[in-house]
Design a protein around this motif. Structure first.
Motif, PDB file in Angstrom:
ATOM      1  N   VAL A  32      -1.415   1.113  12.225  1.00  0.00           N
ATOM      2  CA  VAL A  32      -2.158   0.842  10.995  1.00  0.00           C
ATOM      3  C   VAL A  32      -1.722   1.824   9.907  1.00  0.00           C
ATOM      4  O   VAL A  32      -1.737   3.035  10.112  1.00  0.00           O
ATOM      5  CB  VAL A  32      -3.681   0.935  11.226  1.00  0.00           C
ATOM      6  CG1 VAL A  32      -4.449   0.786   9.923  1.00  0.00           C
ATOM      7  CG2 VAL A  32      -4.118  -0.103  12.237  1.00  0.00           C
ATOM      8  N   ALA A  33      -1.353   1.283   8.754  1.00  0.00           N
ATOM      9  CA  ALA A  33      -0.933   2.124   7.622  1.00  0.00           C
ATOM     10  C   ALA A  33      -2.148   2.646   6.880  1.00  0.00           C
ATOM     11  O   ALA A  33      -3.144   1.953   6.724  1.00  0.00           O
ATOM     12  CB  ALA A  33      -0.048   1.321   6.678  1.00  0.00           C
ATOM     13  N   TYR A  35      -3.217   4.267   3.162  1.00  0.00           N
ATOM     14  CA  TYR A  35      -2.724   4.130   1.799  1.00  0.00           C
ATOM     15  C   TYR A  35      -3.346   5.155   0.855  1.00  0.00           C
ATOM     16  O   TYR A  35      -4.426   5.669   1.105  1.00  0.00           O
ATOM     17  CB  TYR A  35      -3.031   2.725   1.271  1.00  0.00           C
ATOM     18  CG  TYR A  35      -2.366   1.616   2.038  1.00  0.00           C
ATOM     19  CD1 TYR A  35      -1.155   1.094   1.612  1.00  0.00           C
ATOM     20  CD2 TYR A  35      -2.933   1.091   3.186  1.00  0.00           C
ATOM     21  CE1 TYR A  35      -0.532   0.064   2.310  1.00  0.00           C
ATOM     22  CE2 TYR A  35      -2.324   0.067   3.891  1.00  0.00           C
ATOM     23  CZ  TYR A  35      -1.121  -0.447   3.441  1.00  0.00           C
ATOM     24  OH  TYR A  35      -0.510  -1.461   4.143  1.00  0.00           O
ATOM     25  N   ALA A  39      -5.534  -0.679  -1.770  1.00  0.00           N
ATOM     26  CA  ALA A  39      -4.762  -1.891  -2.083  1.00  0.00           C
ATOM     27  C   ALA A  39      -3.489  -1.890  -1.249  1.00  0.00           C
ATOM     28  O   ALA A  39      -2.867  -0.841  -1.050  1.00  0.00           O
ATOM     29  CB  ALA A  39      -4.409  -1.929  -3.565  1.00  0.00           C
ATOM     30  N   LEU A  40      -3.080  -3.055  -0.766  1.00  0.00           N
ATOM     31  CA  LEU A  40      -1.841  -3.148   0.008  1.00  0.00           C
ATOM     32  C   LEU A  40      -0.617  -2.781  -0.820  1.00  0.00           C
ATOM     33  O   LEU A  40       0.419  -2.409  -0.271  1.00  0.00           O
ATOM     34  CB  LEU A  40      -1.680  -4.557   0.588  1.00  0.00           C
ATOM     35  CG  LEU A  40      -2.696  -4.945   1.666  1.00  0.00           C
ATOM     36  CD1 LEU A  40      -2.514  -6.400   2.070  1.00  0.00           C
ATOM     37  CD2 LEU A  40      -2.583  -4.029   2.877  1.00  0.00           C
ATOM     38  N   SER A  41      -0.727  -2.877  -2.131  1.00  0.00           N
ATOM     39  CA  SER A  41       0.385  -2.519  -3.016  1.00  0.00           C
ATOM     40  C   SER A  41       0.467  -1.015  -3.266  1.00  0.00           C
ATOM     41  O   SER A  41       1.442  -0.531  -3.830  1.00  0.00           O
ATOM     42  CB  SER A  41       0.252  -3.257  -4.350  1.00  0.00           C
ATOM     43  OG  SER A  41      -0.980  -2.922  -4.965  1.00  0.00           O
ATOM     44  N   LYS A  44       2.091   3.783   0.795  1.00  0.00           N
ATOM     45  CA  LYS A  44       1.743   4.066   2.180  1.00  0.00           C
ATOM     46  C   LYS A  44       1.957   5.554   2.431  1.00  0.00           C
ATOM     47  O   LYS A  44       3.031   6.091   2.147  1.00  0.00           O
ATOM     48  CB  LYS A  44       2.614   3.258   3.141  1.00  0.00           C
ATOM     49  CG  LYS A  44       2.279   1.795   3.169  1.00  0.00           C
ATOM     50  CD  LYS A  44       3.124   1.059   4.186  1.00  0.00           C
ATOM     51  CE  LYS A  44       2.853  -0.424   4.118  1.00  0.00           C
ATOM     52  NZ  LYS A  44       3.692  -1.185   5.041  1.00  0.00           N
ATOM     53  N   GLU A  62     -13.178  -4.464   1.322  1.00  0.00           N
ATOM     54  CA  GLU A  62     -12.553  -4.512   2.652  1.00  0.00           C
ATOM     55  C   GLU A  62     -11.811  -3.233   3.008  1.00  0.00           C
ATOM     56  O   GLU A  62     -10.988  -3.229   3.916  1.00  0.00           O
ATOM     57  CB  GLU A  62     -11.564  -5.688   2.728  1.00  0.00           C
ATOM     58  CG  GLU A  62     -12.229  -7.028   2.628  1.00  0.00           C
ATOM     59  CD  GLU A  62     -11.897  -7.727   1.321  1.00  0.00           C
ATOM     60  OE1 GLU A  62     -10.853  -7.441   0.728  1.00  0.00           O
ATOM     61  OE2 GLU A  62     -12.700  -8.564   0.899  1.00  0.00           O
ATOM     62  N   TRP A  63     -12.090  -2.141   2.316  1.00  0.00           N
ATOM     63  CA  TRP A  63     -11.377  -0.889   2.521  1.00  0.00           C
ATOM     64  C   TRP A  63     -12.320   0.229   2.922  1.00  0.00           C
ATOM     65  O   TRP A  63     -13.480   0.247   2.533  1.00  0.00           O
ATOM     66  CB  TRP A  63     -10.632  -0.495   1.250  1.00  0.00           C
ATOM     67  CG  TRP A  63      -9.503  -1.418   0.966  1.00  0.00           C
ATOM     68  CD1 TRP A  63      -9.553  -2.587   0.271  1.00  0.00           C
ATOM     69  CD2 TRP A  63      -8.154  -1.266   1.404  1.00  0.00           C
ATOM     70  NE1 TRP A  63      -8.319  -3.176   0.243  1.00  0.00           N
ATOM     71  CE2 TRP A  63      -7.432  -2.384   0.926  1.00  0.00           C
ATOM     72  CE3 TRP A  63      -7.472  -0.302   2.136  1.00  0.00           C
ATOM     73  CZ2 TRP A  63      -6.073  -2.549   1.176  1.00  0.00           C
ATOM     74  CZ3 TRP A  63      -6.131  -0.473   2.374  1.00  0.00           C
ATOM     75  CH2 TRP A  63      -5.444  -1.581   1.903  1.00  0.00           C
ATOM     76  N   TRP A  75      -6.877   5.710   2.414  1.00  0.00           N
ATOM     77  CA  TRP A  75      -7.570   4.428   2.504  1.00  0.00           C
ATOM     78  C   TRP A  75      -6.926   3.583   3.595  1.00  0.00           C
ATOM     79  O   TRP A  75      -5.710   3.644   3.791  1.00  0.00           O
ATOM     80  CB  TRP A  75      -7.479   3.683   1.182  1.00  0.00           C
ATOM     81  CG  TRP A  75      -8.287   4.301   0.090  1.00  0.00           C
ATOM     82  CD1 TRP A  75      -7.871   5.265  -0.787  1.00  0.00           C
ATOM     83  CD2 TRP A  75      -9.629   4.014  -0.251  1.00  0.00           C
ATOM     84  NE1 TRP A  75      -8.890   5.590  -1.654  1.00  0.00           N
ATOM     85  CE2 TRP A  75      -9.984   4.824  -1.350  1.00  0.00           C
ATOM     86  CE3 TRP A  75     -10.591   3.132   0.260  1.00  0.00           C
ATOM     87  CZ2 TRP A  75     -11.245   4.787  -1.936  1.00  0.00           C
ATOM     88  CZ3 TRP A  75     -11.843   3.095  -0.325  1.00  0.00           C
ATOM     89  CH2 TRP A  75     -12.159   3.918  -1.412  1.00  0.00           C
ATOM     90  N   MET A  76      -7.747   2.790   4.281  1.00  0.00           N
ATOM     91  CA  MET A  76      -7.231   1.871   5.285  1.00  0.00           C
ATOM     92  C   MET A  76      -8.082   0.613   5.293  1.00  0.00           C
ATOM     93  O   MET A  76      -9.252   0.649   4.880  1.00  0.00           O
ATOM     94  CB  MET A  76      -7.206   2.526   6.665  1.00  0.00           C
ATOM     95  CG  MET A  76      -8.576   2.820   7.248  1.00  0.00           C
ATOM     96  SD  MET A  76      -8.497   3.649   8.862  1.00  0.00           S
ATOM     97  CE  MET A  76      -7.718   2.406   9.851  1.00  0.00           C
ATOM     98  N   PRO A  77      -7.520  -0.507   5.755  1.00  0.00           N
ATOM     99  CA  PRO A  77      -8.328  -1.724   5.852  1.00  0.00           C
ATOM    100  C   PRO A  77      -9.499  -1.499   6.809  1.00  0.00           C
ATOM    101  O   PRO A  77      -9.302  -1.042   7.941  1.00  0.00           O
ATOM    102  CB  PRO A  77      -7.351  -2.758   6.405  1.00  0.00           C
ATOM    103  CG  PRO A  77      -5.996  -2.223   6.067  1.00  0.00           C
ATOM    104  CD  PRO A  77      -6.127  -0.731   6.124  1.00  0.00           C
TER     105      PRO A  77
END
Length: 147
Positions: A32-33, A35, A39-41, A44, A62-63, A75-77
């Motif tokens: 799991v990345a 951040y 945001a996924l953008s 990382k 969702e974070w 931050w992570m999902p």
């Protein structure tokens, strides 16, 4: 309200915030990345493995904003977090004993950065843990992070 009453109310509020602020969870997926932003953008920062414990500082949609054992914040999902509790070995080696006492027989040992599942809440400086292979015992809370 007197100055003393205000001070006592403020201190009580701070203590209740700090007591309820610690929420430890574990990563439930492999790779799991984490951040820099929610945001996924976003950039990382690093990748964590399954069972790695983190302290949840806050959530936003969702974070989850988390802190790791080194004090790093990222931050992570939130969906990647499990309610199953795992603890990180922060000592050079954690000895897991047959009982909650220094003189109890050593059942097995786990090196630094290994993980152990939390079985029961800590008591009197010891915590009951389980290795991934199923072996159980008691470890000193000073050797672990994630409690």
């Amino acid at each position: 309200m007197t100055a003393r009453a205000w001070l006592l109310a403020t201190l009580a509020g701070l203590f209740s915030l700090s007591a309820g602020a610690l929420e430890f969870r574990s990563v439930k997926e492999t790779g799991v990345a984490l951040y820099e932003a929610p945001a996924l953008s976003a950039k990382k920062l690093f990748v964590v493995s399954r069972y790695y414990p983190v302290e949840v500082l806050s959530t936003q949609k969702e974070w989850a904003r988390v802190r790791d054992a080194t004090g790093g914040v990222a931050w992570m999902p939130a969906a990647a977090l499990s309610n199953q509790r795992w603890l990180l070995v922060v000592a050079e080696r954690a000895e897991v004993r047959a009982g909650a006492a220094a003189e109890a027989a050593v059942r097995f040992a786990v090196p630094r950065d290994g993980v152990l599942e939390l079985v029961e809440p800590p008591r009197a400086g010891w915590v009951r843990v389980r290795h991934r292979d199923g072996a159980e015992g008691y470890a000193r809370i000073d050797d672990l992070w994630g409690l």
